[in-house]
Each structure stands twice: as structure tokens, then as C-alpha cells.
Design a protein around this motif. Sequence first.
Motif, PDB file in Angstrom:
ATOM      1  N   HIS A 122       0.816  -1.217   0.000  1.00 42.19           N
ATOM      2  CA  HIS A 122       0.000   0.000   0.000  1.00 42.19           C
ATOM      3  C   HIS A 122       0.844   1.259   0.000  1.00 42.19           C
ATOM      4  CE1 HIS A 122       0.691   1.038   4.279  1.00 42.19           C
ATOM      5  NE2 HIS A 122       0.889  -0.255   4.396  1.00 42.19           N
ATOM      6  N   LEU A 123       2.130   1.153   0.422  1.00 41.47           N
ATOM      7  CA  LEU A 123       3.002   2.326   0.420  1.00 41.47           C
ATOM      8  C   LEU A 123       3.200   2.872  -0.993  1.00 41.47           C
ATOM      9  CD1 LEU A 123       5.822   1.477   2.995  1.00 41.47           C
ATOM     10  CD2 LEU A 123       4.023   3.211   3.199  1.00 41.47           C
ATOM     11  N   VAL A 124       3.262   1.966  -1.980  1.00 43.29           N
ATOM     12  CA  VAL A 124       3.413   2.418  -3.367  1.00 43.29           C
ATOM     13  C   VAL A 124       2.238   3.294  -3.764  1.00 43.29           C
ATOM     14  CG1 VAL A 124       3.642   1.708  -5.766  1.00 43.29           C
ATOM     15  CG2 VAL A 124       4.721   0.358  -3.967  1.00 43.29           C
ATOM     16  N   ASP A 125       1.035   2.867  -3.416  1.00 43.57           N
ATOM     17  CA  ASP A 125      -0.159   3.638  -3.771  1.00 43.57           C
ATOM     18  C   ASP A 125      -0.182   4.977  -3.047  1.00 43.57           C
ATOM     19  OD1 ASP A 125      -1.075   1.580  -5.422  1.00 43.57           O
ATOM     20  OD2 ASP A 125      -2.049   0.565  -3.738  1.00 43.57           O
ATOM     21  N   ALA A 126       0.191   4.967  -1.764  1.00 44.48           N
ATOM     22  CA  ALA A 126       0.192   6.209  -0.998  1.00 44.48           C
ATOM     23  C   ALA A 126       1.209   7.192  -1.561  1.00 44.48           C
ATOM     24  CB  ALA A 126       0.482   5.921   0.469  1.00 44.48           C
ATOM     25  N   LEU A 127       2.409   6.708  -1.845  1.00 46.31           N
ATOM     26  CA  LEU A 127       3.443   7.588  -2.384  1.00 46.31           C
ATOM     27  C   LEU A 127       3.086   8.067  -3.781  1.00 46.31           C
ATOM     28  CD1 LEU A 127       6.513   5.563  -1.099  1.00 46.31           C
ATOM     29  CD2 LEU A 127       5.793   7.832  -0.292  1.00 46.31           C
ATOM     30  N   ASP A 128       2.407   7.233  -4.550  1.00 43.00           N
ATOM     31  CA  ASP A 128       1.951   7.650  -5.872  1.00 43.00           C
ATOM     32  C   ASP A 128       0.969   8.808  -5.758  1.00 43.00           C
ATOM     33  OD1 ASP A 128       1.860   7.102  -8.820  1.00 43.00           O
ATOM     34  OD2 ASP A 128      -0.250   6.808  -8.361  1.00 43.00           O
ATOM     35  N   GLU A 129       0.045   8.729  -4.787  1.00 43.11           N
ATOM     36  CA  GLU A 129      -0.885   9.836  -4.561  1.00 43.11           C
ATOM     37  C   GLU A 129      -0.137  11.116  -4.233  1.00 43.11           C
ATOM     38  OE1 GLU A 129      -4.704   9.657  -4.427  1.00 43.11           O
ATOM     39  OE2 GLU A 129      -3.791   8.300  -5.902  1.00 43.11           O
ATOM     40  N   ALA A 169      -4.061  14.206  -1.922  1.00 43.51           N
ATOM     41  CA  ALA A 169      -3.977  14.038  -0.474  1.00 43.51           C
ATOM     42  C   ALA A 169      -3.845  12.563  -0.109  1.00 43.51           C
ATOM     43  CB  ALA A 169      -5.212  14.632   0.192  1.00 43.51           C
ATOM     44  N   ALA A 170      -2.999  12.290   0.885  1.00 37.00           N
ATOM     45  CA  ALA A 170      -2.826  10.929   1.391  1.00 37.00           C
ATOM     46  C   ALA A 170      -2.216  11.010   2.776  1.00 37.00           C
ATOM     47  CB  ALA A 170      -1.938  10.100   0.471  1.00 37.00           C
ATOM     48  N   ALA A 171      -2.416   9.946   3.559  1.00 36.60           N
ATOM     49  CA  ALA A 171      -1.822   9.862   4.890  1.00 36.60           C
ATOM     50  C   ALA A 171      -1.243   8.472   5.086  1.00 36.60           C
ATOM     51  CB  ALA A 171      -2.857  10.155   5.971  1.00 36.60           C
ATOM     52  N   VAL A 172      -0.086   8.404   5.744  1.00 33.16           N
ATOM     53  CA  VAL A 172       0.531   7.133   6.105  1.00 33.16           C
ATOM     54  C   VAL A 172       0.740   7.147   7.610  1.00 33.16           C
ATOM     55  CG1 VAL A 172       2.506   5.595   5.848  1.00 33.16           C
ATOM     56  CG2 VAL A 172       1.690   6.912   3.874  1.00 33.16           C
ATOM     57  N   ALA A 173       0.105   6.211   8.306  1.00 29.01           N
ATOM     58  CA  ALA A 173       0.248   6.078   9.759  1.00 29.01           C
ATOM     59  C   ALA A 173       1.318   5.041  10.055  1.00 29.01           C
ATOM     60  CB  ALA A 173      -1.079   5.668  10.385  1.00 29.01           C
ATOM     61  N   GLN A 174       2.233   5.378  10.957  1.00 30.76           N
ATOM     62  CA  GLN A 174       3.392   4.544  11.260  1.00 30.76           C
ATOM     63  C   GLN A 174       3.450   4.346  12.777  1.00 30.76           C
ATOM     64  OE1 GLN A 174       7.004   6.579  10.238  1.00 30.76           O
ATOM     65  NE2 GLN A 174       8.238   4.730  10.105  1.00 30.76           N
ATOM     66  N   LEU A 219       4.278  -4.833  16.708  1.00 32.53           N
ATOM     67  CA  LEU A 219       3.590  -3.858  15.860  1.00 32.53           C
ATOM     68  C   LEU A 219       4.463  -2.680  15.458  1.00 32.53           C
ATOM     69  CD1 LEU A 219       0.070  -3.661  17.571  1.00 32.53           C
ATOM     70  CD2 LEU A 219       0.856  -5.189  15.756  1.00 32.53           C
ATOM     71  N   LEU A 220       5.653  -2.548  16.044  1.00 33.25           N
ATOM     72  CA  LEU A 220       6.505  -1.396  15.759  1.00 33.25           C
ATOM     73  C   LEU A 220       6.834  -1.321  14.280  1.00 33.25           C
ATOM     74  CD1 LEU A 220       9.062  -1.274  18.717  1.00 33.25           C
ATOM     75  CD2 LEU A 220       7.019   0.115  18.361  1.00 33.25           C
ATOM     76  N   GLY A 221       6.661  -0.131  13.713  1.00 29.59           N
ATOM     77  CA  GLY A 221       6.991   0.091  12.320  1.00 29.59           C
ATOM     78  C   GLY A 221       5.891  -0.235  11.342  1.00 29.59           C
ATOM     79  N   TYR A 222       4.821  -0.881  11.792  1.00 29.31           N
ATOM     80  CA  TYR A 222       3.728  -1.186  10.873  1.00 29.31           C
ATOM     81  C   TYR A 222       3.114   0.093  10.333  1.00 29.31           C
ATOM     82  CZ  TYR A 222       3.349  -6.258  11.074  1.00 29.31           C
ATOM     83  OH  TYR A 222       3.573  -7.599  10.905  1.00 29.31           O
ATOM     84  N   THR A 223       2.639   0.040   9.117  1.00 23.89           N
ATOM     85  CA  THR A 223       2.065   1.221   8.481  1.00 23.89           C
ATOM     86  C   THR A 223       0.676   0.922   7.941  1.00 23.89           C
ATOM     87  OG1 THR A 223       3.102   0.698   6.357  1.00 23.89           O
ATOM     88  CG2 THR A 223       4.304   2.184   7.836  1.00 23.89           C
ATOM     89  N   LEU A 224      -0.093   1.994   7.844  1.00 23.31           N
ATOM     90  CA  LEU A 224      -1.440   1.934   7.277  1.00 23.31           C
ATOM     91  C   LEU A 224      -1.647   3.227   6.513  1.00 23.31           C
ATOM     92  CD1 LEU A 224      -4.695   0.823   9.053  1.00 23.31           C
ATOM     93  CD2 LEU A 224      -4.565   3.115   8.085  1.00 23.31           C
ATOM     94  N   SER A 225      -2.215   3.137   5.321  1.00 23.22           N
ATOM     95  CA  SER A 225      -2.394   4.314   4.481  1.00 23.22           C
ATOM     96  C   SER A 225      -3.867   4.644   4.312  1.00 23.22           C
ATOM     97  CB  SER A 225      -1.767   4.088   3.098  1.00 23.22           C
ATOM     98  OG  SER A 225      -0.382   3.860   3.204  1.00 23.22           O
ATOM     99  N   VAL A 226      -4.153   5.943   4.202  1.00 26.29           N
ATOM    100  CA  VAL A 226      -5.503   6.427   3.925  1.00 26.29           C
ATOM    101  C   VAL A 226      -5.422   7.250   2.645  1.00 26.29           C
ATOM    102  CG1 VAL A 226      -7.390   7.891   4.709  1.00 26.29           C
ATOM    103  CG2 VAL A 226      -6.218   6.396   6.328  1.00 26.29           C
ATOM    104  N   LEU A 227      -6.237   6.867   1.634  1.00 25.45           N
ATOM    105  CA  LEU A 227      -6.120   7.460   0.310  1.00 25.45           C
ATOM    106  C   LEU A 227      -7.468   7.963  -0.188  1.00 25.45           C
ATOM    107  CD1 LEU A 227      -4.053   4.624  -1.427  1.00 25.45           C
ATOM    108  CD2 LEU A 227      -3.184   6.531  -0.080  1.00 25.45           C
ATOM    109  N   GLY A 228      -7.396   8.900  -1.122  1.00 25.00           N
ATOM    110  CA  GLY A 228      -8.569   9.304  -1.879  1.00 25.00           C
ATOM    111  C   GLY A 228      -9.519  10.194  -1.120  1.00 25.00           C
ATOM    112  N   SER A 229     -10.445  10.799  -1.862  1.00 26.04           N
ATOM    113  CA  SER A 229     -11.421  11.705  -1.270  1.00 26.04           C
ATOM    114  C   SER A 229     -12.349  10.984  -0.306  1.00 26.04           C
ATOM    115  CB  SER A 229     -12.251  12.378  -2.371  1.00 26.04           C
ATOM    116  OG  SER A 229     -12.911  11.406  -3.171  1.00 26.04           O
ATOM    117  N   ASP A 230     -12.494   9.648  -0.473  1.00 29.20           N
ATOM    118  CA  ASP A 230     -13.333   8.869   0.438  1.00 29.20           C
ATOM    119  C   ASP A 230     -12.553   8.367   1.648  1.00 29.20           C
ATOM    120  OD1 ASP A 230     -15.538   9.175  -1.212  1.00 29.20           O
ATOM    121  OD2 ASP A 230     -15.065   7.378  -2.372  1.00 29.20           O
TER     122      ASP A 230
END
Length: 376
Positions: free
Chosen positions: A110-117, A123-128, A136-147
Motif C-alpha cells: 500500500h506504500l506504493v499507492d500512498a506515495l503515488d498519490e 492528499a494521502a496519509a501514512v500512519a506509522q 507492531l513497531l513500524g507497521y504502516t497503514l495508508s488512507v487514500l482518496g477523497s473517500d
Amino acid sequence: MLNIADTLHRWCREARPFALATVVGVHGSAPLPVGTSVAVDEDGDAVGSVSGGCVEGQVYELCRQVLRDRGAPQRAWFGYSDDDAFAVGLTCGGELDVLVQRIDPTAQPHLVDALDEVIQGRAAAVAQVMDGPESLLGYTLSVLGSDHVAYGRVDAGPADRAVADQARALLRAGRTARVDIGGTGDRCPEHLSVLVHVAATRPRMLIFGAVDFAAALSQAGHFLGYRVTVCDAHPVFATAARFPHADEVVVDWPHRYLERTGVDERTAVCVLTHDAKFDIPLLRLALNLPVAYVGAMGSRRTHDERLQLLREVGVTEDHLARLRSPIGLDLGARTPEETAVSITAEIIAHTNRGTGRPLTQITGPIHRPPRLTSHR
């Protein structure tokens, strides 16, 4: 992380593992903010900075070690040393908390998609995850798109939902921040500290009044990274040729345009018309919106008359207290260009909770945390 989005995007697309060192805590006058990163790939190529030069060598070697050992993320603290500041610390006097982790792009696609945005200007957000259970240390989650759809995972359970909710909130606010989540109740039983990296769309600067001061202010706003709109009811003045630095020039009555356009908690509204028939309906609306800044140009006499007219149309004292008028800081400005600096200086000071006073006359930290809330 997002300060080096272009390079990270390329490395992720190439499935190239890399070590990522991220500033996760700042104290005092550290030179770069939370969320700033350095990355080092397996060939030893490096990109980014976490300290502006003070501790880059130590961080680089730690990245190389994490890549080589393929171990758990590591934390490092760098602070000012009275005995030998140049050897082991930050000569500026600040303190940095840095997390270094190995990133395998194939494990976090999902990092590829987030960085592409991000590199496409969307707009995009990556939670680390910075602190919490070691697994769980270092795990990431991305939030993308207008939705604001979430991708990736933290724990495939309650933590995912809690982290995604925080990432969505910070993405709406356009702010990178570290947040604490969970630890109580069923929503997220594990306590986590999460750094949410946010790449937001540009904040808006709405300039009403197509005057010479507006031309200078639109240039200054563009320089500061705002998406600038100039609006005026007179088509002969509101032309793209007169405002080449504006992203858009609108011919409309100011309050009508403000009613139909989008604003948020980062928007700056600058009213330069100093004409009551435009100012009063415009300011009545603007002072009731969740924007960051509302300023109006005019003399002190104009300001006093304007306040009285606004009271007569029902604007409350609490809302009037939000109005920055006469607009700008006291810089002795006279020309349109100097006035633009005065106005933007006030916007910067207000956004960052600055005093506007010379640094030589104040004590304490130079850098303050950003304003977290806005008036509604």
C-alpha cells in the motif's frame, strides 16, 4: 517520510528494501519537524535529512546496521552536549527522537499507492506505529482518496480501525502529528503511539478585492504554498493578466463566491476591498466559517465603522474577536509588496502561535507546535 516521497516511490516500485529513519519526537530548537526522514538503500545510497547536517553521519550508520541485521526497529536519541556538541549532538540545542526501521516494499504494497498519490499532488496519509507492542513497531497503514479509504494493517483488528480513524482526522486537518491511541476499553486494547504523515492539498488563500495590494499578496501567498484565489465583482479589474500568480481569478460578489466555494481549517480569508457594500456581507459569513484566518484592510476609522455595521447585522462579539483588522503586523509597510509581507507575516504568526515580536526580545523555544483547533 513524505519529504522524500519521490525517491521512496521509485524504490518501492522497484521492490528495493531500504532503511527509513524518521524523526518521531522533537524537543527544543531542533531544525526539522516530526515526520522528516532519511532513507538508505542496500547499495548505501541515501536521501533526505533528519537534522540539517548535525547528526546525519550517525543516522546513516544506524540505517546501514538495521538493513544489514534485518532486525527489529531501533530508537535513537540525539541531544545537545555541553562537552562536545559537534561530536555527538545538535549544535542548535535541540533534541531529536529517531525511529529507524527496515522497509520491505513487498510486505507493505500500500506504500506504493500512498506515495503515488503524494507525488501526483493528491492528499494521502501514512500512519506509522512508533511505540507499542514490539510486534507492531513500524507497521504502516495508508488512507487514500477523497473517500479516505484505508489500506494496509496494524493488527487486523481494533487497532486498525482506531489508527485509520486518527489518520482520516489528521488528513482532513492537513496536519502531520503523533497521536496516542488505545490502552483502554474494547476499541483498541493495546496502547499505541502512531505518527501520521500527511500530504494534504494546498491550503487556500482567498483574496477579495482586485487591487494592487491583492496582486502583491497573491504573489506572496503563492510563494508560501497557498492555492490563491482573487475575487472581485468588477470584471474590468478581476483578470488573469493582472494577477499572474493567482491560481484562479473569479468575477463575482465576494459573499456569493464564499458561499459556494470550499474552505477548511487552513484557509486564509483576506478582505482588501474596504467597501462596506462588499465587506459587511462577506465578513458576516467569513467570521462564521471554520477558517484559520480572517483579515480586513482599512484605516482604524474604517475598522471602527465596520465593527459597528457588523454588530448591526448580528455578528457576535466572539466572532468579531476573530477579525484581524487593520490587517497585518506593524512593520511600517507602505508599498503593496511590503503590505503583502505584513499580511503574510501575521498569517504565519497566527497559524504557528507566534508573537510577531523580534526573537531577540523573547525567551524560550523558537519553534512552537502548530495550532490544533480552529474557531467555529
